[in-house]
Write a protein that holds these residues in place. Sequence first.
Motif, PDB file in Angstrom:
ATOM      1  N   ALA A 212     -36.307  26.293 142.585  1.00  0.00           N
ATOM      2  CA  ALA A 212     -37.509  26.889 143.186  1.00  0.00           C
ATOM      3  C   ALA A 212     -38.670  26.214 142.488  1.00  0.00           C
ATOM      4  O   ALA A 212     -38.690  25.442 141.467  1.00  0.00           O
ATOM      5  CB  ALA A 212     -37.336  28.367 142.900  1.00  0.00           C
ATOM      6  N   TYR A 213     -40.035  26.517 143.231  1.00  0.00           N
ATOM      7  CA  TYR A 213     -41.168  26.245 142.758  1.00  0.00           C
ATOM      8  C   TYR A 213     -41.710  27.396 142.251  1.00  0.00           C
ATOM      9  O   TYR A 213     -42.205  28.429 143.055  1.00  0.00           O
ATOM     10  CB  TYR A 213     -42.096  25.700 143.591  1.00  0.00           C
ATOM     11  CG  TYR A 213     -41.510  24.323 144.546  1.00  0.00           C
ATOM     12  CD1 TYR A 213     -40.902  23.367 143.687  1.00  0.00           C
ATOM     13  CD2 TYR A 213     -41.594  24.047 145.858  1.00  0.00           C
ATOM     14  CE1 TYR A 213     -40.373  22.243 144.136  1.00  0.00           C
ATOM     15  CE2 TYR A 213     -41.180  22.980 146.382  1.00  0.00           C
ATOM     16  CZ  TYR A 213     -40.437  22.036 145.596  1.00  0.00           C
ATOM     17  OH  TYR A 213     -40.032  20.969 146.239  1.00  0.00           O
ATOM     18  N   ASP A 214     -41.871  27.619 140.885  1.00  0.00           N
ATOM     19  CA  ASP A 214     -42.614  28.901 140.242  1.00  0.00           C
ATOM     20  C   ASP A 214     -44.061  28.605 140.290  1.00  0.00           C
ATOM     21  O   ASP A 214     -44.517  27.708 139.219  1.00  0.00           O
ATOM     22  CB  ASP A 214     -41.943  29.139 138.806  1.00  0.00           C
ATOM     23  CG  ASP A 214     -42.515  30.538 138.200  1.00  0.00           C
ATOM     24  OD1 ASP A 214     -43.679  31.120 139.004  1.00  0.00           O
ATOM     25  OD2 ASP A 214     -41.858  30.788 137.302  1.00  0.00           O
ATOM     26  N   VAL A 215     -44.913  29.075 141.128  1.00  0.00           N
ATOM     27  CA  VAL A 215     -46.197  28.139 141.351  1.00  0.00           C
ATOM     28  C   VAL A 215     -47.308  28.523 140.566  1.00  0.00           C
ATOM     29  O   VAL A 215     -48.225  27.524 140.298  1.00  0.00           O
ATOM     30  CB  VAL A 215     -46.711  28.518 142.855  1.00  0.00           C
ATOM     31  CG1 VAL A 215     -45.803  28.048 143.758  1.00  0.00           C
ATOM     32  CG2 VAL A 215     -47.042  29.925 143.063  1.00  0.00           C
ATOM     33  N   LEU A 216     -47.355  29.528 139.555  1.00  0.00           N
ATOM     34  CA  LEU A 216     -48.280  29.802 138.689  1.00  0.00           C
ATOM     35  C   LEU A 216     -47.838  30.649 137.817  1.00  0.00           C
ATOM     36  O   LEU A 216     -47.609  32.054 138.146  1.00  0.00           O
ATOM     37  CB  LEU A 216     -49.546  30.432 139.385  1.00  0.00           C
ATOM     38  CG  LEU A 216     -50.795  30.245 138.290  1.00  0.00           C
ATOM     39  CD1 LEU A 216     -51.488  28.955 137.985  1.00  0.00           C
ATOM     40  CD2 LEU A 216     -51.808  31.045 139.552  1.00  0.00           C
ATOM     41  N   ASN A 217     -47.723  30.538 136.444  1.00  0.00           N
ATOM     42  CA  ASN A 217     -47.455  31.369 135.450  1.00  0.00           C
ATOM     43  C   ASN A 217     -48.208  32.303 134.923  1.00  0.00           C
ATOM     44  O   ASN A 217     -49.552  31.990 134.577  1.00  0.00           O
ATOM     45  CB  ASN A 217     -46.918  30.198 134.298  1.00  0.00           C
ATOM     46  CG  ASN A 217     -46.474  31.451 133.010  1.00  0.00           C
ATOM     47  OD1 ASN A 217     -45.588  31.912 133.073  1.00  0.00           O
ATOM     48  ND2 ASN A 217     -47.324  31.477 131.992  1.00  0.00           N
ATOM     49  N   GLU A 218     -47.881  33.577 134.887  1.00  0.00           N
ATOM     50  CA  GLU A 218     -48.791  34.703 134.134  1.00  0.00           C
ATOM     51  C   GLU A 218     -50.095  34.481 134.518  1.00  0.00           C
ATOM     52  O   GLU A 218     -51.015  34.449 133.545  1.00  0.00           O
ATOM     53  CB  GLU A 218     -48.543  34.774 132.692  1.00  0.00           C
ATOM     54  CG  GLU A 218     -47.122  35.155 132.231  1.00  0.00           C
ATOM     55  CD  GLU A 218     -46.875  35.500 130.867  1.00  0.00           C
ATOM     56  OE1 GLU A 218     -47.656  34.949 130.242  1.00  0.00           O
ATOM     57  OE2 GLU A 218     -45.656  36.025 130.712  1.00  0.00           O
ATOM     58  N   PRO A 219     -50.725  34.663 135.675  1.00  0.00           N
ATOM     59  CA  PRO A 219     -52.286  34.660 136.200  1.00  0.00           C
ATOM     60  C   PRO A 219     -52.418  36.000 135.140  1.00  0.00           C
ATOM     61  O   PRO A 219     -51.873  37.071 135.386  1.00  0.00           O
ATOM     62  CB  PRO A 219     -52.242  34.918 137.467  1.00  0.00           C
ATOM     63  CG  PRO A 219     -51.161  35.181 137.987  1.00  0.00           C
ATOM     64  CD  PRO A 219     -50.143  34.639 137.163  1.00  0.00           C
ATOM     65  N   ASN A 220     -53.906  35.888 134.600  1.00  0.00           N
ATOM     66  CA  ASN A 220     -54.295  37.098 133.986  1.00  0.00           C
ATOM     67  C   ASN A 220     -55.682  37.180 133.630  1.00  0.00           C
ATOM     68  O   ASN A 220     -56.422  36.807 132.864  1.00  0.00           O
ATOM     69  CB  ASN A 220     -53.737  37.328 132.406  1.00  0.00           C
ATOM     70  CG  ASN A 220     -54.133  36.139 131.393  1.00  0.00           C
ATOM     71  OD1 ASN A 220     -54.772  36.280 130.542  1.00  0.00           O
ATOM     72  ND2 ASN A 220     -53.154  35.059 131.660  1.00  0.00           N
TER      73      ASN A 220
END
Length: 580
Positions: A212-220
């Motif tokens: 899979a493509y996990d497109v953006l880690n943990e936006p905060n």
Amino acid sequence: MKKLALALLACMTTLPASAQTFLRADGQRIVDESGNPVLLRGMGLGGWMLQEGYMLQLGQLGSGQQYRIRASIADLIGEEKTAEFYQAWLDNHTRKADIDMMARWGMNSVRLPMHYNLLTLPTEKEPVAGRDTWLEDGFRRIDTLLAWTKANGMYLILDLHAAPGGQGNDLPIADRDPDKPSLWQSAENRRKTVAIWRKLAERYADEPGIGAYDVLNEPNWDFSAPGGDHGCKETGNAPLKQLYTDIAAAIRQVDKRHMLIIEGNCWGNNYQGLLPFADRNTALSFHKYWNYNDEASIAPHLKLRETWNMPLWLGESGENSNVWFRDAIGLVEKHGIGWAFWPLKKIGFNNPYEIAPNPGWAKLVAYWTNKGPRPSADEAYATLMQLARHDIRHESNLFHADVVDAMLRQPHDPSPRPSAPLLVTAEGGAFDAVDYDIGPAGIAYRDTDDANYHVSTGKSRTLWNNGRTWRNDGVDIARADDESLYVSDFKPGEWMRYSLSADGGGRYTIEVEARSDKGGTLSLTLNGGTPLALAVPTGSGWQKLRIPAPATLLDGNNMLVLGAQSFDGAVRRVVFVPAR
């Protein structure tokens, strides 16, 4: 450590790796191309392509961002040698041996946290504005990792951990420089982020080994009313949804098959305004740290799954005790949710592998944290290259078998297992107090503090093993000046269980090495019989104390429970002496 590792691996049941076909979202499940449900079990490779200060004992260095760490290294050894260090770091941190061992444990997936600057230049360094320079070495490293995971039948999940400009105010996780425009403050950074995913999708469109493509880690990020809350109170999240929509559109131009994974604001947990999402081949990722492992802790995520008919994945979790690991994984797997724990290795004890740095590293840390003198350039270079060329390599790491057992066996099998072969013969036998059985709290041991729940309790962080060494349970273990290990802070009501093997059985006098500033009474229970009391006099030094009456060991398997009845102190060793 090798003794404990071999004991576990000998009894571990390896889960078969799935045959690789494209994964996809099918309603509330992740399935393969035949429609069979796939439960992802894996680790995140934190610290490899993106360093965070706490993983290197450098949490006090600025805010722990990689660019600050790099600048501090360059200040000591210069830019050229710093580049040499980082090249060696990338070459040695994660190698085929690491992935092979994960597969042997029974894991079927790997989450790769990527720093964008291994794939393309920062926007401010592009020779031509708006045009992307691609760095083949970064893509080549992904290709190599993919070859290793495919060889083991494992899925590789690509995770953009550090986006151009940085996606939040938790600075280290995205290597963000707050003096430069963030991802959300720069249209060019967002354009480049979309371009990165289109480039990756072009490269891997026909590769089923990419899970899979996990497109953006943990936006905060606070979009509507900045207040330092990391996006946890946002109700719209319109810029985040727009970016996800743009990324999905770019990927689908070149790749119709790979599953997408999106994460909510507030470190992956605030999905307000983000759903429904147009691309139906998409899973939702949530992250879970330091809270209770009860149904209430995942109820909001389960509701999202049901409401929007989308799969869930626990994309990141960890940094806690074995008790917490077992309970968290047991909880999500009960609901058919896969997981990726964090990280595989770091300088620290609560992960499968522990990096044991050479002695010079402590001097560097002391200097960088204003606790020691500045080392010479030659001394710093030698230390850094020893770390990057040797210490971080798989064969140099300390393997914490108890951590892996808590993740993969204990959620389904709570029985205790020997942590090491404890054998008593006709000549007697001895074992260290730290070699109690591997297993859940309440079965293999009992301790007052066995996990960190500070997010749920609102209290300060709890350190379960306050010695931070050897085991990741609640039992407090310390390391003496001579490097020997002992159980420290052994308090009333706490106990440890030991599985012994007696060759022929017989009668033995039991001796315990203990110390206590307050004195007290230990108890020893053999094979469920009457507890035997052992008085420990007050004293600061180690004392060898014997149970007056001999105890009988059975031929074969035996169980000994060592308890702190009214005792507050430390225990080091248990010895069986043949009764004459």
